[in-house]
Design an enzyme around this catalytic site. Structure first.
Site, PDB file in Angstrom:
ATOM      1  NE  ARG A 138      -2.709   1.281   3.544  1.00  0.00           N
ATOM      2  CZ  ARG A 138      -3.645   1.506   4.491  1.00  0.00           C
ATOM      3  NH1 ARG A 138      -4.904   1.709   4.138  1.00  0.00           N
ATOM      4  NH2 ARG A 138      -3.324   1.492   5.755  1.00  0.00           N
ATOM      5  CG  ASP A 165      -4.606   2.884  10.913  1.00  0.00           C
ATOM      6  OD1 ASP A 165      -5.549   3.567  11.368  1.00  0.00           O
ATOM      7  OD2 ASP A 165      -4.706   2.225   9.868  1.00  0.00           O
TER       8      ASP A 165
END
Length: 540
Positions: free
Chosen positions: A167, A449
């Protein structure tokens, strides 16, 4: 003074040049970075300006909706190019940053895919970005290993590791350490170029391919830009069109209204869309920030059963399956608990969440910890079965059309004192970790996150802006927030211990948190000012 080196024509690298970085920052690799930068970086400013223009329309009172000018694409009979064999079964994926030990453990976990993350779970310091690329190169080549210097424990890959997907960073993030013609390049292009260049041949020889996750898309025009990047790269390296494969996260409110169009623009390369639910909640707040009737309650109350999130999940499945693409579910962020009773509660919550996704028709889901893989896999095995790879056969054609009204439906619930205090403690701890180089942080039993801190600070900002009150009757004001912040910092200090707290960057983190939360305008991303703090030593 920071070290500045010209390693390829037009490319300057700012930051320490360790000998082991030469393999990643080779002249040939950086020449490809320069090619992409010259061709595609200028258009990003226009795409970001388009975001601002569309946001201004929503701020002025017009709610998002499906685009009338692309109705023929939504109504058309077309499908994506296809899905490679090693991406057809993605029933459980694990995600995490590009840390060496993490990569080994994730690839060895009992999952189908590991998403190696340069984005929300990575604080992109110079060292972590370049060493992360080296770690992934070693993983692709099968040579990655790690010995814990503390206890001597050795880690290496098992024989049949999970499929690797990288990613890249979102379009809004720069890489301040790699300049092209004196300007920082987009982090997304740097991440894509370096991973592709160093690994595509090895991956193809292994029967896999260069696979990517693309985050934070807000429109099909951004998807078109990525399609052009992929097409150029494939032609540049004499590859068949569609060799590069991509999964796009639908984690912004604007993007949910353009899923057909995103699939269409990327039809040669795309294989799936993913419900990035936590960032999606943040985007709901950010996009509808001026709409007082769309204020969200505590984030703990905003579950996938809520009508606006259920509609988002079901529309993504229906759209993907109509076009031959997989529909990936969201993250189970829980961490296994040592206490058996608490652990059972964790597994029960994960099972309930994954059963909802599988029953809706998702083809797979995310976990943040290897200890949850078996639970998630058990749920999806039950729904998909051993004979099938996915649930593409579930069309949801019998469903009533999902309308913009459903996707924007206000969420019931209340802002609570306990929820606000929890937001503050979690956001301060996460921001402190991020600006000191750690983007993936266990806090109160969850692997958090950047999306967590984004929701936390945006929620409080929204409550202040619209004059909301807590469940105890207190009006939520900047003064109340500052008072709670001061109190909760003391709680965090007590929880973590004085030594950890005093040697950390909690004062700097709380200052940034306060500035973002009490400002007149809602900042787009906390990682933008956070990145300046994170990189100040290497680029000053």
């Amino acid at each position: 003074m920071s070290q500045v080196t010209e390693l390829a024509q037009g490319i300057q690298v700012i930051g320490p040049q360790k000998p082991e970085y030469k393999a990643i920052l080779s002249e040939e690799a950086l020449a490809f970075v320069a090619e992409l930068g010259s061709r595609f970086a200028p258009a990003i400013n226009q795409l970001l300006a388009g975001r601002e223009a569309r946001q201004a329309i929503v701020d002025a009172g017009q709610l998002p909706d499906f685009l009338p000018e692309t109705k023929d694409i939504r109504d058309g009979d077309w499908k994506i190019l296809g899905i490679p064999d090693d991406l057809k079964d993605r029933r459980v994926e694990i995600t995490g940053p590009v840390d060496r030990k993490m990569i080994i453990n994730a690839l060895n976990a009992r999952v189908k895919v590991f998403m190696a993350d340069f984005e929300d779970s990575l604080a992109p310091s110079w060292e972590k970005v370049i060493e992360g690329q080296q770690n992934l190169k070693d993983a692709v080549e099968g040579t990655i290993e790690f010995t814990n210097p503390g206890n001597g424990k050795h880690y290496q890959l098992n024989e049949d590791p999970a499929v690797l997907i990288a990613r890249v960073r979102g379009l809004h993030l720069k890489e301040n350490h790699i300049l092209f013609d004196g300007q920082p390049l987009p982090g997304a292009l740097v991440d894509f170029a370096l991973y592709f260049y160093h690994n595509y041949l090895t991956l193809l020889k292994k029967g896999s391919g260069p696979y990517f996750y693309i985050p934070k898309l807000q429109s099909h025009l951004e998807a078109r830009w990525w399609a052009q990047v992929f097409a150029f790269t494939e032609e540049r390296f004499c590859l068949q069109p569609g060799t590069i494969k991509v999964t796009c996260l639908i984690e912004t409110l604007p993007a949910v209204f353009e899923m057909d169009e995103i699939l269409y623009e990327l039809r040669n390369n795309i294989v799936a869309l993913n419900c990035g639910r936590w960032d999606y909640i943040f985007s709901y707040i950010k996009t509808l920030r001026n709409h007082s009737d769309r204020v969200l309650p505590d984030r703990q109350q905003v579950t996938m059963e809520k009508p606006f999130l259920s509609a988002y999940s079901r529309l993504l499945i229906k759209t993907c399956h109509k076009r031959g693409a997989l529909a990936m579910g969201g993250m189970a962020a829980f961490i296994p608990a040592k206490d058996p009773e608490l652990q059972q509660k964790v597994l029960d919550k994960v099972t309930q969440d994954k059963e909802l996704e599988a029953r809706n028709g998702h083809d797979g889901t995310w976990v943040a910890h290897p200890g949850l893989a078996d639970t998630a896999m058990g749920v999806f095995n039950e729904f998909i079965g051993p004979e099938m790879d996915n649930q593409l056969h579930i069309s949801r054609d019998v469903d009533a059309p999902i309308t913009a009204k459903e996707l924007l439906q206000p969420c019931e619930g209340q802002a609570t004192e306990a929820g606000m205090r929890a937001n503050i403690r979690i956001a301060v701890q996460y921001i402190e970790a991020w600006i000191t180089g750690n983007g993936c942080v266990p806090i109160y039993g969850l692997m958090e996150d950047a999306a967590t801190a984004e929701i936390s600070r945006a929620s409080i900002w929204q409550w202040i802006k619209h004059g909301k009150s807590l469940d105890n009757g207190q009006l939520i004001t900047p003064a109340l927030f500052r008072s709670m912040l001061e109190q909760e910092l003391k709680v965090v200090r007590q929880e973590l211990g004085e030594e950890r707290f005093d040697h950390g960057a909690f004062e700097q983190a709380s200052t940034l948190f306060e500035e973002l939360t009490t400002s007149d305008e809602l900042a787009d991303f906390l990682t933008l000012p956070g990145y300046q703090i994170l990189t100040q030593e290497t680029i000053s």
